[in-house]
Design an enzyme around this catalytic site. Structure first.
Site, PDB file in Angstrom:
ATOM      1  N   ASP A 116      18.708  44.218  48.021  1.00  0.00           N
ATOM      2  CA  ASP A 116      17.136  43.371  48.706  1.00  0.00           C
ATOM      3  C   ASP A 116      16.738  42.338  49.281  1.00  0.00           C
ATOM      4  O   ASP A 116      16.902  41.470  48.494  1.00  0.00           O
ATOM      5  CB  ASP A 116      15.776  43.932  47.270  1.00  0.00           C
ATOM      6  CG  ASP A 116      15.879  45.622  46.652  1.00  0.00           C
ATOM      7  OD1 ASP A 116      16.633  46.278  47.809  1.00  0.00           O
ATOM      8  OD2 ASP A 116      15.659  45.928  45.536  1.00  0.00           O
ATOM      9  N   ASP A 132      15.036  51.189  52.470  1.00  0.00           N
ATOM     10  CA  ASP A 132      13.857  51.645  51.378  1.00  0.00           C
ATOM     11  C   ASP A 132      12.420  52.058  52.143  1.00  0.00           C
ATOM     12  O   ASP A 132      11.551  52.716  52.133  1.00  0.00           O
ATOM     13  CB  ASP A 132      13.596  50.392  50.619  1.00  0.00           C
ATOM     14  CG  ASP A 132      14.498  50.202  49.378  1.00  0.00           C
ATOM     15  OD1 ASP A 132      15.346  51.583  49.478  1.00  0.00           O
ATOM     16  OD2 ASP A 132      14.256  49.099  48.800  1.00  0.00           O
TER      17      ASP A 132
END
Length: 168
Positions: A116, A132
């Site tokens: 991330d 995402d």
């Protein structure tokens, strides 16, 4: 033809997701964070060993199995969506979900964590990635088209074999 378009779209989206994660591993991980808009938005390296918002930390095997189940369901639904202009939005939404799920699945399978890196510092939003974003965009689009485009119950009859679900 719908399968070829979906395959090409998904492969391109997955490649974009994996490329961004590779770039983050090369350029952001060594220095931890790169401010894009100071105090508001940065690329900040984070290893997510769980699911959304860090829930289920360390449960990679469960998350892998869950992803396979979700992909199976979405692929089944995609196979039932009629190949007509009316359902192009659903085709697009399904491809986004598939690409997002596979993008993070690849990370979990080979790295045992998801990379991330997009961090909205201003609101301290959980760090996320491109895959995402695909899933979130798909969810918003599904809500939008369900409210404004596919208003009739019969618009989803293709999912119910008892109501004559067809592959028009």
């Amino acid at each position: 033809m719908k399968y070829l378009k979906a395959l090409i779209g998904a492969v391109l989206l997955i490649a974009l997701d994996q490329w961004t994660k590779y770039m983050v591993l090369l350029h952001v991980k060594p220095i931890d964070s790169i401010p894009l808009i100071p105090g508001i938005l940065s690329f900040t390296y984070h290893e997510n060993r769980g699911a959304v918002w860090g829930i289920m930390q360390g449960q990679i095997p469960i998350l892998i199995v869950t992803t396979v189940i979700i992909l199976t369901v979405v692929l089944w639904i995609y196979s039932r969506i009629p190949d007509t202009k009316k359902y192009r939005w659903l085709h697009f939404i399904a491809v986004l979900v598939i690409a997002g799920a596979i993008g993070n699945f690849i990370d979990r399978l080979f790295r045992h964590y998801v990379v991330d890196f997009i961090y909205f510092e201003l609101i301290d939003f959980p760090i996320f990635n491109v895959a995402d974003m695909y899933v979130v965009i798909a969810a918003f689009l599904l809500i939008f088209v369900s409210v404004f485009i596919y208003k009739e119950d019969s618009d989803f009859d293709f999912l119910n074999p008892k109501k004559g679900g067809t592959h028009e």
